[in-house]
Design an enzyme around this catalytic site. Structure first.
Site, PDB file in Angstrom:
ATOM      1  N   GLU A  90      20.346  30.243  11.316  1.00  0.00           N
ATOM      2  CA  GLU A  90      21.470  31.132  11.639  1.00  0.00           C
ATOM      3  C   GLU A  90      21.023  32.600  11.655  1.00  0.00           C
ATOM      4  O   GLU A  90      21.681  33.476  11.082  1.00  0.00           O
ATOM      5  CB  GLU A  90      22.628  30.932  10.639  1.00  0.00           C
ATOM      6  CG  GLU A  90      23.103  29.499  10.519  1.00  0.00           C
ATOM      7  CD  GLU A  90      23.897  29.003  11.731  1.00  0.00           C
ATOM      8  OE1 GLU A  90      24.143  29.780  12.662  1.00  0.00           O
ATOM      9  OE2 GLU A  90      24.265  27.809  11.716  1.00  0.00           O
ATOM     10  N   ALA A  91      19.903  32.852  12.309  1.00  0.00           N
ATOM     11  CA  ALA A  91      19.295  34.187  12.288  1.00  0.00           C
ATOM     12  C   ALA A  91      20.171  35.247  12.937  1.00  0.00           C
ATOM     13  O   ALA A  91      19.989  36.447  12.691  1.00  0.00           O
ATOM     14  CB  ALA A  91      17.930  34.141  12.973  1.00  0.00           C
TER      15      ALA A  91
END
Ligand code: ADP
Ligand code: ZN
Length: 215
Positions: A90-91
């Site tokens: 979930e960068a």
């Protein structure tokens, strides 16, 4: 890149819509690194505690332990400098500073594997993913299955009415859609003064991060 030799320094990005298998692919690559007895650390943003605080969990229930972080500074603070392989899930929620950190770590010879949404619920590039794609050595774009027609899906369709950029959730709040079925301005009819339906559209504004309850 699964064949990357050790210590070369390498950035991999896996991007696509929700439900496209990004977490599964991240977990697969990280497991292989562990099998190769490499030192692995895995981080995910605190904003995403949908299924677990200390694991990344895919929609298909694959899981791998992880540490929760707020931002790039937090990743750096928690990093054991002996770590050879770093996973980031979930960068898109990790902030702009993650770009510099990732490049510095690769320059030190580390392998960084990044997963994240490349576009938001309006189909716009979701920063800092475009920048991470630009600095990557290898890119994988994953597609989901369109829940309307069964075609390959590149979009994340928001099903609930909110103008916030970040509404953390999963099934029921979002679904995968192909380009043809994607409705960025999905409207919700509400009753007007004279009883006639009024169409409420989602404004294309970026609200502050406002996580909501888990899905
Ligand atoms: P992402 O990290 O991209 O959100 P995950 O790796 O968590 O995706 O989950 C992928 C899994 O989600 C698939 O293997 C499948 O079991 C499930 N899934 C649910 N809905 C869909 C869909 N519309 N298209 C493809 N896979 C889906
Ligand atoms: Zn479709």
């Amino acid at each position: 890149m699964n064949l990357a030799s050790r210590n070369i320094g390498w950035i991999e990005v896996v991007c696509g819509p929700m439900f496209s298998g990004k977490s599964e692919e991240l977990i697969r690559r990280l497991r292989r690194a562990e099998i190769a007895r490499q030192r692995v650390q895995i981080f995910k943003p605190t904003i995403d505690q949908r299924y677990s605080e200390d694991h990344i969990v895919s929609h298909s229930e694959l899981r791998i332990r992880s540490e929760s972080v707020r931002d790039a500074a937090d990743v750096q603070a928690r990093l054991d400098w002996r770590t050879e392989v770093i996973g980031l899930d979930e960068a898109q929620f990790l902030g702009h500073d993650i770009i510099d950190l990732v490049v510095r770590l690769a320059d030190m010879g580390k392998r960084i594997i990044i997963a994240g949404l490349d576009t938001d619920y309006l189909g716009r590039p979701f920063h800092p993913m475009p920048e991470l794609l630009a600095v990557a050595d290898e890119i994988t774009k994953t597609l989901a299955i369109c829940m309307q027609c069964g075609n390959p899906a590149k979009h994340t369709q928001r099903l609930i009415n909110s103008a916030d950029l970040v509404v953390v959730g999963a099934a029921g709040m979002y679904e995968a859609r192909c380009r043809r079925c994607f409705e960025p301005n999905l409207t919700k009819p509400v009753a007007g003064k004279n009883g006639s339906p009024v169409v409420e559209t989602q404004p294309a504004t970026t609200a502050a991060l406002q996580p909501q309850s888990a899905g």
